[in-house]
Design an enzyme around this catalytic site. Structure first.
Site, PDB file in Angstrom:
ATOM      1  N   LYS A   1      10.262 -50.647  77.852  1.00 40.43           N
ATOM      2  CA  LYS A   1      11.599 -50.096  77.604  1.00 40.43           C
ATOM      3  C   LYS A   1      11.924 -49.022  78.643  1.00 40.43           C
ATOM      4  O   LYS A   1      13.043 -48.933  79.145  1.00 40.43           O
ATOM      5  CB  LYS A   1      11.659 -49.501  76.187  1.00 40.43           C
ATOM      6  CG  LYS A   1      11.527 -50.515  75.067  1.00 40.43           C
ATOM      7  CD  LYS A   1      11.512 -49.829  73.701  1.00 40.43           C
ATOM      8  CE  LYS A   1      11.265 -50.817  72.575  1.00 40.43           C
ATOM      9  NZ  LYS A   1      11.148 -50.153  71.252  1.00 40.43           N
TER      10      LYS A   1
ATOM     11  N   GLU B   1       1.915 -58.399  67.556  1.00 42.52           N
ATOM     12  CA  GLU B   1       2.307 -56.987  67.656  1.00 42.52           C
ATOM     13  C   GLU B   1       1.386 -56.114  66.804  1.00 42.52           C
ATOM     14  O   GLU B   1       1.283 -54.915  67.012  1.00 42.52           O
ATOM     15  CB  GLU B   1       3.769 -56.795  67.226  1.00 42.52           C
ATOM     16  CG  GLU B   1       4.386 -55.487  67.727  1.00 42.52           C
ATOM     17  CD  GLU B   1       5.896 -55.436  67.591  1.00 42.52           C
ATOM     18  OE1 GLU B   1       6.391 -55.167  66.471  1.00 42.52           O
ATOM     19  OE2 GLU B   1       6.584 -55.660  68.607  1.00 42.52           O
TER      20      GLU B   1
ATOM     21  N   HIS C   1       5.992 -85.123  70.103  1.00 46.94           N
ATOM     22  CA  HIS C   1       6.683 -85.743  71.250  1.00 46.94           C
ATOM     23  C   HIS C   1       6.863 -84.748  72.388  1.00 46.94           C
ATOM     24  O   HIS C   1       7.699 -84.934  73.264  1.00 46.94           O
ATOM     25  CB  HIS C   1       8.055 -86.259  70.788  1.00 46.94           C
ATOM     26  CG  HIS C   1       7.963 -87.198  69.631  1.00 46.94           C
ATOM     27  ND1 HIS C   1       7.674 -88.535  69.765  1.00 46.94           N
ATOM     28  CD2 HIS C   1       8.044 -86.968  68.289  1.00 46.94           C
ATOM     29  CE1 HIS C   1       7.618 -89.101  68.571  1.00 46.94           C
ATOM     30  NE2 HIS C   1       7.846 -88.173  67.655  1.00 46.94           N
TER      31      HIS C   1
HETATM   32  O1  F6P Z   1       9.352 -54.454  69.568  1.00 42.62           O
HETATM   33  C1  F6P Z   1       9.334 -53.143  69.178  1.00 42.62           C
HETATM   34  C2  F6P Z   1      10.062 -52.963  67.872  1.00 42.62           C
HETATM   35  O2  F6P Z   1       9.993 -51.618  67.509  1.00 42.62           O
HETATM   36  C3  F6P Z   1       9.524 -53.839  66.741  1.00 42.62           C
HETATM   37  O3  F6P Z   1       8.322 -53.367  66.209  1.00 42.62           O
HETATM   38  C4  F6P Z   1      10.696 -53.800  65.810  1.00 42.62           C
HETATM   39  O4  F6P Z   1      10.625 -54.782  64.793  1.00 42.62           O
HETATM   40  C5  F6P Z   1      11.847 -54.035  66.793  1.00 42.62           C
HETATM   41  O5  F6P Z   1      11.456 -53.338  67.978  1.00 42.62           O
HETATM   42  C6  F6P Z   1      13.198 -53.584  66.306  1.00 42.62           C
HETATM   43  O6  F6P Z   1      13.153 -52.215  65.984  1.00 42.62           O
HETATM   44  P1  F6P Z   1      14.333 -51.580  65.092  1.00 42.62           P
HETATM   45  O7  F6P Z   1      14.302 -52.303  63.759  1.00 42.62           O
HETATM   46  O8  F6P Z   1      13.990 -50.133  65.002  1.00 42.62           O
HETATM   47  O9  F6P Z   1      15.629 -51.833  65.810  1.00 42.62           O
END
Ligand code: F6P
Length: 501
Positions: A473, A324, A355
């Site tokens: 999203k 990320e 394994h």
């Molecule tokens: O995957 C995107 C993200 O923003 C991550 O960088 C982050 O750790 C996760 O989602 C959870 O985000 P939040 O802590 O704001 O719920």
């Protein structure tokens, strides 16, 4: 068949407080490391490193500084010691003094979070839980729930009692749909039990929920009272946040002292990163070797192979931390990059991997590099001498297997019979601890944070944003609306599956 010989095997190691970083099986010698560093480190490296270590490095796309390193010191949730709100909450929960709405002590804590609000706390809790020293007669069990499908709730809710369960809602943004899908179900489960007792949502908020976020306003709006809120700075990135208040579930699992020791280990690694010369600097060696393998040896992946079960969550944690941060083809100034950058990080628990996927590693076509993570000695006074002797033999067995397989991956085993031929030639590193402690755990995690930072600098990336997670999203909101009956069309395949639901 690929054949690569190590010319004259070296012993290239550097150590820090009982942590040995062995890079003997890499294709860079100590002299070559220095020249590769001159070639690949940007001219502003030292300033950038100083900025990171003083919390002034800039994350331009999110218009904020990067301050997770300060969470080991100035921003520490324990900077006021026992008077810290964080410490008081942990002690109240672990001692049984935090009572639920019906006056019973909390026995189960459920951390609801995802990504950086889950992976780091889960990994650290799993690795360090045996080191808790503040043992009370009262015991709390910390569970972790992250997945939007409710999969973990199916397992956790049946073994918890609503009257003695508290939920930590861990979310930097306090808006992640995965997290709030789980919170909504938890709330239904809690209120269904409360209503017959004449209790309602206000009792849930007062006694059974703690919010951990960078967004206090959203926690207020959700209804979490201020005493049940822990706020951390926006400038701490999610995947870098286990050291912050997001680490509450680590402390509820292991105690405040262990959490503090973990921070201390990370801080010592920070100092090492700041001052050690490049050919003795563990994060810099990890970074330069990784860049060399990616660019010069064209290896696109990195396997994380822990050989001590307490590190078995490390591969998943490093997938987010690395991929990320550096899984990008656009620069710090948002220009397209058309050459390799961050690797695909994968892996698994080494002994069991032997394994499962080691056949491919030993005799498959693909190139890979790996980090082995090894603990040489383990003691646990919970067991009798007799059982400890048997367990020590198992630790030796794991060490033997780790050393054997990394040798085989490096040197291979020549045979004219194809099925008995091991080409070898795979570059790997070894992170070996004499014993696992909260400090050495913190040091290893911090080393990887700094390694990824250095690689991002070399590749010209901003390692502290994650724009690539947003579009998914958005599309998911549309498919979710379609699953709720809105007439939306996507493509024949997606439309057909939606019709089947
Ligand atoms: O995957 C995107 C993200 O923003 C991550 O960088 C982050 O750790 C996760 O989602 C959870 O985000 P939040 O802590 O704001 O719920």
């Amino acid at each position: 068949m690929q054949q690569v010989e190590f010319d004259d095997p070296l012993c290239s190691q550097t150590t820090l407080n009982g942590l040995v970083y062995d890079w003997s099986y890499q294709f860079l010698t100590p002299d070559e490391i220095k020249s590769f560093a001159k070639k690949r480190l940007p001219v502003h490296f030292k300033q950038a490193r100083d900025a990171l270590l003083t919390g002034t490095y800039s994350n331009p796309s999110e218009n904020r500084e990067v301050t997770h390193v300060l969470s080991r010191s100035r921003h520490s949730v324990l900077r006021e010691g026992d008077k810290s709100k964080f410490a008081k909450i942990v002690r109240k929960l672990r001692s049984g003094k935090w009572l639920g709405a019906t006056g019973k002590p909390i026995t189960d804590i459920v951390n609801i979070g995802v990504g950086g609000s889950d992976l780091g706390p889960l990994m650290a809790s799993f690795a360090l839980r045996e080191f808790a020293t503040d043992i009370h007669e009262h015991h709390v069990y910390t569970h972790f729930v992250s997945s939007m499908d409710g999969g973990q709730l199916y397992a956790v809710l049946p073994i918890c009692d609503p009257e003695t369960t508290l939920f930590i809602v861990a979310s930097k943004s306090f808006g992640t749909i995965d997290t709030f899908a789980n919170v909504d179900t938890a709330r239904e489960w809690m209120l269904e039990a409360f209503e017959p007792l004449g209790l309602d949502a206000s009792d849930w908020f007062e006694h059974h929920i703690i919010g951990v976020s960078a967004n206090a306003k959203k926690m207020d709006a959700y209804g979490i009272p201020a005493p049940n809120q822990l706020v951390f700075p926006e400038s701490i990135g999610g995947r870098f946040s286990l050291w912050s208040a997001i680490g509450l579930s680590i402390a509820t699992t292991c105690g405040v002292q262990v959490f503090q020791q973990m921070l201390e280990g990370a801080r010592l690694m920070d100092e090492h990163f700041a001052s050690a010369p490049v050919d003795e600097n563990i994060p810099m060696l990890m970074a330069l070797i990784g860049v060399y393998n990616r660019e010069e040896r064209e290896i696109n992946n990195l396997a994380i192979l822990p050989y001590d079960g307490r590190f078995r969550m490390l591969p998943s944690y490093l997938q987010q931390l690395d991929m990320e941060s550096n899984g990008k083809q656009f620069s710090y100034t948002n220009q397209t990059i058309d050459r390799p950058t961050g690797p695909i990080v994968w892996g698994g628990f080494g002994p069991n991997g032997q394994h499962a996927f080691f056949q491919h590693l030993h005799q498959g076509y693909d190139q890979f590099t790996a980090d082995f993570v090894l603990v040489l000695h383990r003691t646990d006074k919970r067991f009798s001498k007799r059982v400890q002797t048997a367990l020590a033999e198992q630790q030796r067995l794991a060490v033997a297997n780790c050393l054997a397989h990394r040798r085989l991956m490096a040197f291979g085993s020549q045979s004219d019979t194809p099925s008995e031929h091991y080409p070898g030639g795979h570059p790997t590193s070894l992170l070996a601890l004499r014993e696992l402690t909260p400090e050495s755990f913190g040091a290893i995690v911090a080393a990887y944070e700094h390694k990824i930072f250095v690689q991002g600098l070399i590749w010209g990336l901003n390692s502290f944003d994650q724009p690539g997670v947003e579009q998914g999203k958005k599309v998911a909101l549309d498919t979710f609306r379609a699953l709720h009956g809105e007439s939306l069309s996507f493509d024949p395949s997606t439309d057909a599956i939606i019709k089947m639901v």
